[in-house]
Design a protein around this motif. Structure first.
Motif, short mmCIF file in Angstrom:
data_model
loop_
_atom_site.label_atom_id
_atom_site.label_comp_id
_atom_site.label_asym_id
_atom_site.label_seq_id
_atom_site.Cartn_x
_atom_site.Cartn_y
_atom_site.Cartn_z
N VAL A 40 0.84 -1.20 0.00
CA VAL A 40 0.00 0.00 0.00
C VAL A 40 0.88 1.25 0.00
O VAL A 40 0.63 2.20 -0.75
N LEU A 76 -6.76 5.71 -0.71
CA LEU A 76 -5.52 6.01 0.02
C LEU A 76 -5.73 7.16 0.99
O LEU A 76 -5.25 7.11 2.13
N PRO A 113 -0.23 5.01 4.86
CA PRO A 113 -0.21 3.74 4.13
C PRO A 113 0.84 2.75 4.64
O PRO A 113 0.78 1.57 4.31
N SER A 127 -2.73 -2.99 4.95
CA SER A 127 -2.97 -4.15 4.09
C SER A 127 -3.73 -3.75 2.84
O SER A 127 -4.50 -2.79 2.84
N MET A 128 -3.54 -4.52 1.78
CA MET A 128 -4.30 -4.30 0.55
C MET A 128 -5.78 -4.54 0.80
O MET A 128 -6.62 -3.85 0.22
N LEU A 151 -7.13 -1.35 2.18
CA LEU A 151 -7.16 -0.31 1.14
C LEU A 151 -8.32 -0.52 0.18
O LEU A 151 -9.02 0.43 -0.19
N THR A 152 -8.56 -1.75 -0.23
CA THR A 152 -9.54 -2.01 -1.29
C THR A 152 -10.93 -2.38 -0.77
O THR A 152 -11.83 -2.60 -1.57
#
Length: 192
Positions: free
Chosen positions: A72, A146, A152, A156-157, A160-161
């Motif tokens: 990230v 973001l 960041p 973790s991804m 983020l997503t």
């Protein structure tokens, strides 16, 4: 075609590979980084984030600050270098040497009719898992995610997503990665 930049991630500790520079690991006739750059060749500009520099003048190189902040933080660093040059961004971890086979389908999904209702398209591997590091994101959606995340570094991804609406693109083995030496050896056998 939708203007698409690329962020290729080459950092990471590669602990399961004994700490080697994963990007320099050879599979077939090229390194993992060379395979990733071939997958991203349809995009412009391309930025590599991590300690591995490809030695190509057309490829920008940067690093998250501080180094070792995870994917990230690396994506945030890559977006900072790209400075708004495209509406979409391919995010690609360098350890998927077959990713080149998946990128056209991801780009098509991101540009398909009705794509504006989605925040991007990510690969779905053979085990039906989403691969956020083999994905095309709308730049504005990724930037908003973001900003909402805050720092960041170490994030973790998945975090983020989590709020992104992503199209799923089945890509099968094109999303296989080289996390362990067994993975590397299996991929090398396929390239012989």
């Amino acid at each position: 075609m939708t203007p698409t930049a690329a962020i290729v991630l080459t950092g990471g500790g590669a602990r399961r590979l004994g700490g080697v520079d994963k990007a320099s690991v050879r599979v077939g006739k090229g390194t993992l980084l060379e395979h990733a750059l071939a997958a991203a060749a349809v995009c412009a500009p391309v930025v590599v984030v991590g300690p591995s520099a490809p030695g190509r003048p057309e490829v920008m190189v940067t690093r998250e600050d501080p180094p070792g902040g995870g994917p990230v933080a690396a994506i945030a660093a890559g977006l900072g270098v790209l400075a708004g040059v495209s509406s979409h961004v391919l995010v690609l971890a360098c350890d998927m040497p077959h990713a080149r086979a998946a990128v056209p389908a991801l780009l098509d999904a991101a540009a398909a009719p009705g794509a504006a209702a989605w925040d991007g398209a990510w690969a779905i591997d053979s085990d039906a898992r989403a691969q956020p590091l083999l994905a095309v994101y709308r730049r504005d959606a990724l930037t908003r995610a973001l900003v909402a995340l805050g720092d960041p570094h170490g994030a973790s991804m998945r975090t983020l997503t989590s709020a992104l609406a992503m199209r799923e693109v089945p890509v099968g083995d094109a999303a296989r990665d080289a996390d362990t030496w067994d993975d590397v050896e299996a991929l090398r056998k396929e390239w012989r």
